[in-house]
Enzyme design. Structure first.
Site, PDB file in Angstrom:
ATOM      1  N   LYS A 101      -7.702  -4.565   5.021  1.00  0.00           N
ATOM      2  CA  LYS A 101      -6.369  -4.216   5.500  1.00  0.00           C
ATOM      3  C   LYS A 101      -5.367  -5.326   5.166  1.00  0.00           C
ATOM      4  CE  LYS A 101      -8.124  -0.481   7.258  1.00  0.00           C
ATOM      5  NZ  LYS A 101      -8.132   0.715   6.356  1.00  0.00           N
ATOM      6  N   CYS A 146      -2.027  -2.163   7.804  1.00  0.00           N
ATOM      7  CA  CYS A 146      -2.019  -3.110   6.682  1.00  0.00           C
ATOM      8  C   CYS A 146      -0.791  -4.024   6.648  1.00  0.00           C
ATOM      9  CB  CYS A 146      -2.176  -2.359   5.374  1.00  0.00           C
ATOM     10  SG  CYS A 146      -3.851  -1.682   5.221  1.00  0.00           S
ATOM     11  N   GLN A 193       8.439 -13.791  21.520  1.00  0.00           N
ATOM     12  CA  GLN A 193       8.123 -15.223  21.717  1.00  0.00           C
ATOM     13  C   GLN A 193       8.805 -16.100  20.664  1.00  0.00           C
ATOM     14  OE1 GLN A 193       3.944 -16.011  22.944  1.00  0.00           O
ATOM     15  NE2 GLN A 193       3.561 -13.888  22.363  1.00  0.00           N
ATOM     16  N   LYS A 199      -6.787  -4.894  -2.891  1.00  0.00           N
ATOM     17  CA  LYS A 199      -7.434  -5.509  -1.723  1.00  0.00           C
ATOM     18  C   LYS A 199      -8.454  -4.548  -1.123  1.00  0.00           C
ATOM     19  CE  LYS A 199      -3.573  -4.283   1.379  1.00  0.00           C
ATOM     20  NZ  LYS A 199      -4.274  -3.452   2.329  1.00  0.00           N
ATOM     21  N   ASP A 227       0.786  -1.252   0.000  1.00  0.00           N
ATOM     22  CA  ASP A 227       0.000   0.000   0.000  1.00  0.00           C
ATOM     23  C   ASP A 227       0.813   1.295   0.000  1.00  0.00           C
ATOM     24  OD1 ASP A 227      -1.885  -1.972   0.268  1.00  0.00           O
ATOM     25  OD2 ASP A 227      -2.763  -1.228   2.123  1.00  0.00           O
ATOM     26  N   GLU A 270      -4.692  -0.810  -1.228  1.00  0.00           N
ATOM     27  CA  GLU A 270      -5.996  -0.867  -0.558  1.00  0.00           C
ATOM     28  C   GLU A 270      -6.958   0.049  -1.316  1.00  0.00           C
ATOM     29  OE1 GLU A 270      -6.053   0.235   3.589  1.00  0.00           O
ATOM     30  OE2 GLU A 270      -8.236   0.177   3.683  1.00  0.00           O
ATOM     31  N   VAL A 323       3.166   0.514   4.143  1.00  0.00           N
ATOM     32  CA  VAL A 323       2.464   1.367   5.115  1.00  0.00           C
ATOM     33  C   VAL A 323       1.016   0.894   5.254  1.00  0.00           C
ATOM     34  CG1 VAL A 323       3.919   3.353   4.626  1.00  0.00           C
ATOM     35  CG2 VAL A 323       1.835   3.074   3.298  1.00  0.00           C
ATOM     36  N   THR A 324       0.423   1.096   6.465  1.00  0.00           N
ATOM     37  CA  THR A 324       1.116   1.509   7.662  1.00  0.00           C
ATOM     38  C   THR A 324       1.488   0.267   8.473  1.00  0.00           C
ATOM     39  OG1 THR A 324      -0.929   1.746   8.980  1.00  0.00           O
ATOM     40  CG2 THR A 324      -0.157   3.681   7.787  1.00  0.00           C
TER      41      THR A 324
HETATM   42  N1  TIU Z   1      -2.711   0.524   4.224  1.00  0.00           N
HETATM   43  C1  TIU Z   1      -3.124   0.808   5.465  1.00  0.00           C
HETATM   44  O1  TIU Z   1      -2.392   0.657   6.428  1.00  0.00           O
HETATM   45  N2  TIU Z   1      -4.416   1.326   5.618  1.00  0.00           N
HETATM   46  C2  TIU Z   1      -4.810   2.145   6.639  1.00  0.00           C
HETATM   47  O2  TIU Z   1      -5.976   2.538   6.712  1.00  0.00           O
HETATM   48  N3  TIU Z   1      -3.858   2.518   7.548  1.00  0.00           N
HETATM   49  C3  TIU Z   1      -4.013   3.389   8.587  1.00  0.00           C
HETATM   50  O3  TIU Z   1      -3.087   3.514   9.383  1.00  0.00           O
HETATM   51  N4  TIU Z   1      -5.124   4.094   8.702  1.00  0.00           N
END
Ligand code: TIU
Length: 234
Positions: free
Chosen positions: A132, A162, A202, A129, A24, A72, A157-158
């Site tokens: 997430k 995701c 772990q 997709k 993403d 996304e 990210v993030t």
């Molecule tokens: N790609 C992804 O992480 N989608 C999000 O909505 N991330 C947020 O941190 N909001």
């Protein structure tokens, strides 16, 4: 076999059974005026991951590794968008609303696209997709298995949304995954560190965490070793 220093211990991978996954890296998350900012976030924090990810992408391509990108987003008619995802929170602009880079998180819009520095090239599948995770309602699993992929190198990210959702999905499907710490970004520094700590705790409950330089060194060593073997054989 490439060997990468990582936590909680060395990550071994063969170049032909490992994919680089770019999660993403879309303008909607990384630039002002997109979905990320509409949620109230300071998007400048994510830009730090782009430079290191660019070096990793270049090296993986040169080594002939398989690269997969994800985005996304939703269909233009929003028929794959749950009401819960659209309506939660009090963002001034919702998914599907018009922003300065087009309709937020809608496929085909400028903001939905991957940043120029990390743009996919021919031979690199782009997985769209709706959620997430990279595996939910996508053909990600099929694409990886058709190539005989067993291990994944994650950037994107993030970090705590995701990327780690996708790492957890990959883990349950039997893939080994390493996340490159400086190639993933979060709007929240404390979430960046805690999300990565959870992966490697772990004994590596979800996977491994390493640095881009450790990956680049492992790749260089593996390519040199491979070239050396070819030299001996010929
Ligand atoms: N790609 C992804 O992480 N989608 C999000 O909505 N991330 C947020 O941190 N909001």
């Amino acid at each position: 076999m490439a060997r990468m220093n990582a936590e909680p211990y060395e990550f071994e991978f063969s170049l032909d059974k490992t994919a680089l996954v770019m999660i993403d890296f879309q303008r909607d998350f990384v630039y002002p005026g997109g979905f990320g900012e509409s949620l109230g976030n300071d998007v400048s924090l994510l830009l730090a991951a782009v430079g290191p990810a660019e070096l990793v992408l270049k090296a993986a391509r040169e080594a002939g590794m398989f690269v997969v990108h994800t985005r996304e987003g939703h269909r233009a008619d929003l028929s794959d968008l749950p009401d819960s995802k659209r309506d939660r929170g009090d963002a001034p602009l919702k998914i599907g609303d018009q922003g300065s880079m087009g309709r937020l998180l809608v496929r085909g819009e400028y903001g939905h696209g991957i940043v120029d520095e990390l743009a996919p090239i021919a031979g690199e599948p782009v997985v769209d997709k709706p959620g997430k995770g990279a595996f939910y309602a996508t053909d990600m699993d099929t694409i990886l298995r058709m190539r005989g992929i067993e291990k994944l190198i994650f950037t994107g990210v993030t970090t705590e949304v995701c990327v780690t959702t996708s790492v957890r999905e990959a883990n349950d499907r039997g893939f080994d995954a390493v996340v490159l710490e400086d190639c993933v970004g979060s709007y929240f520094p404390e979430f960046q560190s805690s999300a990565l700590a959870m992966i490697k705790a772990q004994g590596g409950i979800f996977g491994w965490v390493g640095q881009s330089q450790q990956f680049l060194t492992a790749l260089e060593d593996a390519v040199r070793e491979g070239a050396g073997r070819t030299g001996v054989a010929s």
